[in-house]
Design a protein around this motif. Structure first.
Motif, PDB file in Angstrom:
ATOM      1  N   UNK A 158      39.109  47.793  41.072  1.00  0.00           N
ATOM      2  CA  UNK A 158      38.659  47.673  42.225  1.00  0.00           C
ATOM      3  C   UNK A 158      38.420  46.044  42.059  1.00  0.00           C
ATOM      4  N   UNK A 159      38.347  45.347  43.446  1.00  0.00           N
ATOM      5  CA  UNK A 159      38.501  44.181  42.863  1.00  0.00           C
ATOM      6  C   UNK A 159      36.169  43.702  42.926  1.00  0.00           C
ATOM      7  N   UNK A 160      35.634  43.048  42.559  1.00  0.00           N
ATOM      8  CA  UNK A 160      34.041  42.658  42.501  1.00  0.00           C
ATOM      9  C   UNK A 160      33.980  41.240  43.378  1.00  0.00           C
ATOM     10  N   UNK A 161      35.129  40.250  43.694  1.00  0.00           N
ATOM     11  CA  UNK A 161      35.212  39.597  44.996  1.00  0.00           C
ATOM     12  C   UNK A 161      35.929  38.837  45.654  1.00  0.00           C
ATOM     13  N   UNK A 162      36.664  39.920  45.620  1.00  0.00           N
ATOM     14  CA  UNK A 162      38.165  39.254  46.644  1.00  0.00           C
ATOM     15  C   UNK A 162      37.483  38.926  47.857  1.00  0.00           C
ATOM     16  N   UNK A 163      36.190  39.239  48.085  1.00  0.00           N
ATOM     17  CA  UNK A 163      35.890  38.418  49.578  1.00  0.00           C
ATOM     18  C   UNK A 163      35.147  37.075  49.799  1.00  0.00           C
ATOM     19  N   UNK A 172      41.953  36.820  37.747  1.00  0.00           N
ATOM     20  CA  UNK A 172      41.744  36.664  36.618  1.00  0.00           C
ATOM     21  C   UNK A 172      41.705  38.837  37.036  1.00  0.00           C
ATOM     22  N   UNK A 173      40.730  39.212  37.422  1.00  0.00           N
ATOM     23  CA  UNK A 173      40.938  41.144  37.206  1.00  0.00           C
ATOM     24  C   UNK A 173      42.655  41.257  37.890  1.00  0.00           C
ATOM     25  N   UNK A 174      43.215  40.897  38.867  1.00  0.00           N
ATOM     26  CA  UNK A 174      44.700  40.488  38.782  1.00  0.00           C
ATOM     27  C   UNK A 174      45.311  40.308  37.652  1.00  0.00           C
ATOM     28  N   UNK A 175      45.253  39.373  36.613  1.00  0.00           N
ATOM     29  CA  UNK A 175      45.512  39.043  34.809  1.00  0.00           C
ATOM     30  C   UNK A 175      45.663  40.588  34.148  1.00  0.00           C
ATOM     31  N   UNK A 176      44.190  40.474  34.559  1.00  0.00           N
ATOM     32  CA  UNK A 176      43.871  41.804  33.199  1.00  0.00           C
ATOM     33  C   UNK A 176      44.478  42.655  33.666  1.00  0.00           C
ATOM     34  N   UNK A 177      44.643  43.879  34.968  1.00  0.00           N
ATOM     35  CA  UNK A 177      45.319  44.181  35.424  1.00  0.00           C
ATOM     36  C   UNK A 177      46.473  44.507  34.635  1.00  0.00           C
ATOM     37  N   UNK A 178      47.161  43.556  35.524  1.00  0.00           N
ATOM     38  CA  UNK A 178      49.054  43.527  34.583  1.00  0.00           C
ATOM     39  C   UNK A 178      49.104  43.777  33.460  1.00  0.00           C
ATOM     40  N   UNK A 191      44.558  46.752  45.812  1.00  0.00           N
ATOM     41  CA  UNK A 191      44.555  46.165  47.314  1.00  0.00           C
ATOM     42  C   UNK A 191      42.984  46.510  48.088  1.00  0.00           C
ATOM     43  N   UNK A 192      41.473  46.370  48.304  1.00  0.00           N
ATOM     44  CA  UNK A 192      40.902  46.996  49.012  1.00  0.00           C
ATOM     45  C   UNK A 192      40.996  45.777  50.012  1.00  0.00           C
ATOM     46  N   UNK A 193      40.242  46.068  51.124  1.00  0.00           N
ATOM     47  CA  UNK A 193      40.493  44.909  52.686  1.00  0.00           C
ATOM     48  C   UNK A 193      40.409  43.425  52.193  1.00  0.00           C
ATOM     49  N   UNK A 194      39.000  42.581  52.105  1.00  0.00           N
ATOM     50  CA  UNK A 194      39.325  41.242  51.165  1.00  0.00           C
ATOM     51  C   UNK A 194      40.465  41.175  50.324  1.00  0.00           C
ATOM     52  N   UNK A 195      40.748  41.640  49.610  1.00  0.00           N
ATOM     53  CA  UNK A 195      41.726  41.638  48.909  1.00  0.00           C
ATOM     54  C   UNK A 195      43.230  41.534  49.997  1.00  0.00           C
ATOM     55  N   UNK A 196      43.627  43.176  50.405  1.00  0.00           N
ATOM     56  CA  UNK A 196      44.689  42.456  51.401  1.00  0.00           C
ATOM     57  C   UNK A 196      44.725  41.122  53.128  1.00  0.00           C
ATOM     58  N   UNK A 197      43.188  41.511  52.673  1.00  0.00           N
ATOM     59  CA  UNK A 197      43.082  39.676  53.314  1.00  0.00           C
ATOM     60  C   UNK A 197      43.685  38.238  53.236  1.00  0.00           C
ATOM     61  N   UNK A 203      48.803  43.153  45.725  1.00  0.00           N
ATOM     62  CA  UNK A 203      49.882  43.935  46.318  1.00  0.00           C
ATOM     63  C   UNK A 203      49.811  45.129  45.740  1.00  0.00           C
ATOM     64  N   UNK A 204      50.133  46.363  45.943  1.00  0.00           N
ATOM     65  CA  UNK A 204      50.477  47.240  44.594  1.00  0.00           C
ATOM     66  C   UNK A 204      51.386  48.020  45.413  1.00  0.00           C
ATOM     67  N   UNK A 205      51.331  49.593  44.989  1.00  0.00           N
ATOM     68  CA  UNK A 205      52.172  50.419  46.153  1.00  0.00           C
ATOM     69  C   UNK A 205      51.235  51.005  47.138  1.00  0.00           C
ATOM     70  N   UNK A 206      50.095  51.269  46.955  1.00  0.00           N
ATOM     71  CA  UNK A 206      48.628  51.693  47.952  1.00  0.00           C
ATOM     72  C   UNK A 206      47.652  50.740  47.823  1.00  0.00           C
ATOM     73  N   UNK A 207      47.570  50.895  49.220  1.00  0.00           N
ATOM     74  CA  UNK A 207      46.779  49.829  49.613  1.00  0.00           C
ATOM     75  C   UNK A 207      45.234  50.523  49.778  1.00  0.00           C
ATOM     76  N   UNK A 208      43.663  50.416  49.965  1.00  0.00           N
ATOM     77  CA  UNK A 208      42.619  50.993  50.279  1.00  0.00           C
ATOM     78  C   UNK A 208      42.130  50.367  51.574  1.00  0.00           C
ATOM     79  N   UNK A 209      42.556  50.536  52.519  1.00  0.00           N
ATOM     80  CA  UNK A 209      41.524  49.277  53.663  1.00  0.00           C
ATOM     81  C   UNK A 209      40.294  50.248  54.520  1.00  0.00           C
ATOM     82  N   UNK A 210      39.340  49.463  54.035  1.00  0.00           N
ATOM     83  CA  UNK A 210      37.535  50.391  54.693  1.00  0.00           C
ATOM     84  C   UNK A 210      37.679  49.709  55.445  1.00  0.00           C
TER      85      UNK A 210
END
Length: 357
Positions: A158-163, A172-178, A191-197, A203-210
């Motif tokens: 989950x991202x803390x500052x994607x907005x 940094x979080x994307x690289x850590x996850x990878x 992806x949460x909403x701001x990351x989707x946008x 991008x991954x296999x599942x998005x989480x649109x809030x």
């Protein structure tokens, strides 16, 4: 009957879900926790069940309410279980669960269940709220993979500052996850909403649109993808009284607005007990009978006041939109010391009226 109400546009909800799924490029969960961000979880789930890949809620009680209403689609518990004795109910109702803490892993290992559970293993990639530490993640994944109590296993974070589209924290979080999940097979969800946008590289296999599901932008400033969203909620009421004030007279508690000219004041049946922000400033936009208008004075518990001086045809019974198609929720947020999340989740007392089938 009091005229205050919230119209819930289910066609707009479906439009926003389809946008989220298209941007994500894979499957998407519709996040309907907190009563679908104030929009009515059961009705929103019913409107989306024919096309949503699944739903996400915060905790078990929210999921059980959906199951009781006949929602059969997959439902993910974003907080996982809050106690070990919830695990049999998770299995009984065929729910998915996030695992974000070592004690949940141990609870699963000790549980006697009628069927394996689908688990989403959460990595703390930098949010530092919940999640498995990077150093322990691969070992935890291997442990879960070996448990007979676990069926499917999805890797998530989950991202803390994607907005904040220009902030490096998300990169940094994307690289850590990878790096942490390299070599671990299975589906992913970042992806949460701001990351989707704003973060196509996440991008991954599942998005989480809030938040975006409900047509509100998560960004403080305009964003191209966010402009494609359609507002789902229209909060509206009517003028219930009109009075004429001479220049120099105050309106409402504290006299925060003083009429600079002879002013025609409309009193609207809407207040902070309904979820309209108490500290919305004078000048916050509204729409009066479809025309731009403005709030004046302090918002009360049950009423607020608008300027009708330039609306000569408006009067008792005139429709006032507080936010929706004509007044963007983000415009209200900008003048109200709040956020779009709190604005929508805070709506209460007014009836929710579904439109759009």
């Amino acid at each position: 009957m009091r005229p205050a109400r919230a119209l819930i546009d289910l066609d707009a909800l479906r439009h926003n879900y389809r946008l989220a799924r298209r941007l994500g490029g894979g499957k998407a969960l519709a996040v309907i926790k907190a009563d679908a961000y104030g929009h009515g979880a059961v009705r929103c789930a019913q409107a989306l069940e024919g096309e949503a890949d699944g739903f996400a809620v915060a905790f078990l009680e929210e999921a059980l309410a959906l199951r009781e209403a006949g929602i059969a689609a997959p439902i993910l518990l974003l907080e996982g279980v809050l106690a070990a004795d919830e695990l049999p109910l998770v299995a009984e109702h065929d729910l998915w669960m996030v695992v974000h803490a070592p004690w949940q892993v141990e609870a699963l290992a000790r549980a006697t269940l009628p069927r394996p559970l689908d688990v989403w293993l959460k990595l703390d990639s930098g949010m530092h709220r919940v999640g498995i530490d990077a150093e322990a993640y691969a070992t935890t994944w291997q442990r879960l993979r070996a448990l007979p109590q676990v069926g499917g296993l999805v890797k998530m974070t989950h991202f803390s500052r994607a907005d904040e589209p220009d902030h490096e924290r998300t990169r940094e979080q994307i690289d850590t996850f990878a790096a942490v999940t390299a070599g671990l097979p299975g589906e992913t969800s970042l992806c949460n909403s701001p990351a989707l946008l704003a973060w196509p590289q996440a991008r991954g296999d599942w998005a989480r649109a809030g938040l975006m599901l409900y047509g509100a932008s998560p960004f403080a400033h305009g964003h191209a993808a966010g402009a494609q969203l359609q507002p789902v909620m229209t909060l509206e009421s009517q003028v219930i009284a009109v009075r004429d004030l001479p220049a120099g007279e105050p309106v409402g508690y504290g006299g925060t607005f003083v009429a600079p000219r002879p002013t025609r004041v409309g009193v609207v049946a809407m207040g902070y007990a309904d979820g309209y922000p108490q500290f919305a400033a004078t000048g916050t936009p509204v729409a009066i009978d479809g025309r731009p208008g403005r709030l004046i004075g302090r918002v009360s518990m049950d009423m607020l006041t608008v300027d009708l001086t330039d609306h000569p045809d408006a009067g008792v019974g005139s429709r006032v939109e507080l936010w929706g198609r004509q007044v963007a929720a983000t415009e209200v947020v900008a003048r109200s010391q709040t956020s779009a999340y709190r604005l929508l989740c805070g709506v209460k007392r007014v009836p929710l009226v579904s439109v759009g089938g």
